[in-house]
Design a protein around this motif. Structure first.
Motif, mmCIF file in Angstrom:
data_model
loop_
_atom_site.group_PDB
_atom_site.id
_atom_site.type_symbol
_atom_site.label_atom_id
_atom_site.label_comp_id
_atom_site.label_asym_id
_atom_site.label_seq_id
_atom_site.Cartn_x
_atom_site.Cartn_y
_atom_site.Cartn_z
ATOM 1 N N ALA A 187 5.515 -12.552 -9.693
ATOM 2 C CA ALA A 187 5.338 -11.807 -10.944
ATOM 3 C C ALA A 187 3.889 -11.357 -11.068
ATOM 4 N N GLY A 188 3.679 -10.301 -11.834
ATOM 5 C CA GLY A 188 2.322 -9.815 -12.046
ATOM 6 C C GLY A 188 2.312 -8.431 -12.653
ATOM 7 N N TYR A 189 1.118 -7.862 -12.738
ATOM 8 C CA TYR A 189 0.883 -6.591 -13.429
ATOM 9 C C TYR A 189 0.511 -5.452 -12.488
ATOM 10 N N GLY A 190 0.578 -5.682 -11.189
ATOM 11 C CA GLY A 190 -0.074 -4.778 -10.261
ATOM 12 C C GLY A 190 0.625 -3.456 -10.026
ATOM 13 N N THR A 191 0.026 -2.704 -9.126
ATOM 14 C CA THR A 191 0.507 -1.381 -8.780
ATOM 15 C C THR A 191 1.689 -1.457 -7.822
ATOM 16 N N GLN A 192 2.178 -0.285 -7.445
ATOM 17 C CA GLN A 192 3.322 -0.208 -6.540
ATOM 18 C C GLN A 192 2.863 0.000 -5.102
ATOM 19 N N GLU A 193 3.831 -0.088 -4.205
ATOM 20 C CA GLU A 193 3.557 0.108 -2.788
ATOM 21 C C GLU A 193 2.989 1.508 -2.538
ATOM 22 N N ALA A 194 2.391 1.687 -1.372
ATOM 23 C CA ALA A 194 1.725 2.943 -1.039
ATOM 24 C C ALA A 194 2.699 4.120 -1.056
ATOM 25 N N ARG A 195 2.233 5.228 -1.606
ATOM 26 C CA ARG A 195 2.963 6.496 -1.572
ATOM 27 C C ARG A 195 2.125 7.511 -0.808
ATOM 28 N N GLY A 207 -0.137 -2.451 -14.692
ATOM 29 C CA GLY A 207 -0.434 -2.729 -16.089
ATOM 30 C C GLY A 207 0.729 -3.240 -16.894
ATOM 31 N N VAL A 208 1.913 -3.340 -16.287
ATOM 32 C CA VAL A 208 3.103 -3.851 -16.966
ATOM 33 C C VAL A 208 3.600 -5.066 -16.188
ATOM 34 N N ARG A 209 3.958 -6.128 -16.896
ATOM 35 C CA ARG A 209 4.412 -7.352 -16.233
ATOM 36 C C ARG A 209 5.802 -7.152 -15.643
ATOM 37 N N ASP A 241 -1.995 -7.835 -8.557
ATOM 38 C CA ASP A 241 -1.251 -9.076 -8.756
ATOM 39 C C ASP A 241 -2.015 -10.314 -8.316
ATOM 40 N N SER A 242 -3.182 -10.165 -7.749
ATOM 41 C CA SER A 242 -3.940 -11.346 -7.309
ATOM 42 C C SER A 242 -4.062 -12.355 -8.441
ATOM 43 N N GLY A 243 -3.902 -13.626 -8.090
ATOM 44 C CA GLY A 243 -3.965 -14.693 -9.071
ATOM 45 C C GLY A 243 -2.656 -14.934 -9.783
ATOM 46 N N GLY A 244 -1.710 -13.994 -9.641
ATOM 47 C CA GLY A 244 -0.445 -14.118 -10.327
ATOM 48 C C GLY A 244 0.493 -15.122 -9.686
#
Length: 292
Positions: A187-195, A207-209, A241-244
């Motif tokens: 779980a976490g708030y991070g971005t998505q995979e590379a596009r 920015g969204v959990r 998501d680091s630390g999540g």
């Protein structure tokens, strides 16, 4: 902590290896096989306020930078690379908003040019404690930190049940077959995979959990490798998501067994996470939280 700071700490990382040196990435949740996680009220975002231009006459910058988890009423667990190597005077806030980016945007509009007011609006200010042995070495990076926050202030803002930490060596006790059969969730708030796009890869969102299933890959003394391959029904972690948390369902209970540290650069294959049942992690956490 890398010197270049973007809202999701978009800093390239080396190819994954369990023997790699301490990571400087901040990983996040992919778009595939991921769902919102409003029920994971103990999972939060680490918000930092810092001077990013060495000019004291200009406002500080404020943004969410990492993920983390409340492990008791006043202790937010995250990664050491999220709390280290900041400019003097950095301030940290813990936010348990489901959508921390929208909360920051609204607070910035309500308090233009006042980053401290934005911080108070979105989170509770705390004091960071980083493992003094960080960055360690390939065998043990010591990439772990906590932010201590006033429990009364947290309780006044949010209702949450702290995550359950593992017992000593709990993952070792499951054995290879038990680990293969264990359900893991990141779980976490991070971005998505590379596009792919004009100018190269981008990592949208963040920015969204969110949460996603991940699969067991390998275990060593201080790390777990978790599979993020979409074709296996997994999601995964990426920048932010680091630390999540990385949870394992053990005996029907959700146990916070590791924290996200690094992964492959495009965020497609592997999440490398720091074990919380290992002796060094438990030794660091012992002064701050009651361990099972």
């Amino acid at each position: 902590m890398p010197q270049r700071r973007l809202s999701r700490l978009l800093v390239p990382v080396a190819a994954l290896a369990l023997t790699a040196a301490a990571a400087t990435s901040a990983s996040a949740i992919n778009s595939y096989n991921a769902t919102p996680a409003p029920e994971r009220t103990e999972v939060g975002a680490l918000v930092a306020q810092w001077d990013n231009d060495a000019d004291p006459t200009t406002p500080d910058r404020i943004d969410w930078v990492c993920s983390g988890t409340m492990v008791d009423r006043d202790t937010f667990l995250t990664a050491a690379h999220c709390t280290s190597d900041w400019p003097d005077g950095v301030r940290f806030y813990v936010s348990l908003h489901q959508d921390v980016q929208s909360a920051l945007d609204a607070a910035a509009a309500a308090h233009p040019g006042d980053p401290a007011a934005v911080g108070v609006a979105v989170g509770v200010e705390g004091v960071a404690h980083t493992d003094p042995a960080y960055p360690g070495n390939g065998a043990d990076s010591h990439d772990i930190a906590v932010v201590q926050v006033p429990s009364a202030a947290m309780a006044a803002r949010w209702s949450f049940t702290p995550a359950t930490l593992p017992t000593a060596g709990q993952l070792d006790q499951l054995g290879p077959q038990g680990l293969d059969a264990t359900a893991f969730t990141v779980a976490g708030y991070g971005t998505q995979e590379a596009r792919r796009g004009p100018g190269g890869h981008t990592h949208p969102g963040g920015g969204v959990r969110l949460k996603a299933p991940v699969g067991f890959n390998a275990l060593n003394n201080t790390w777990i490798r978790l599979s993020m391959h979409a074709q296996q029904g997994n999601g995964g972690a990426c920048y932010g998501d680091s630390g999540g948390p990385n949870y394992a369902t053990i005996g029907g209970a959700l146990v916070l067994v590791a924290t996200t540290i690094t992964g492959d650069v495009p965020c497609y294959a592997t999440n490398v996470v720091y074990r919380l049942d290992a002796p060094t992690a438990r030794a660091f956490l012992a002064p701050y939280v009651s361990l099972p």
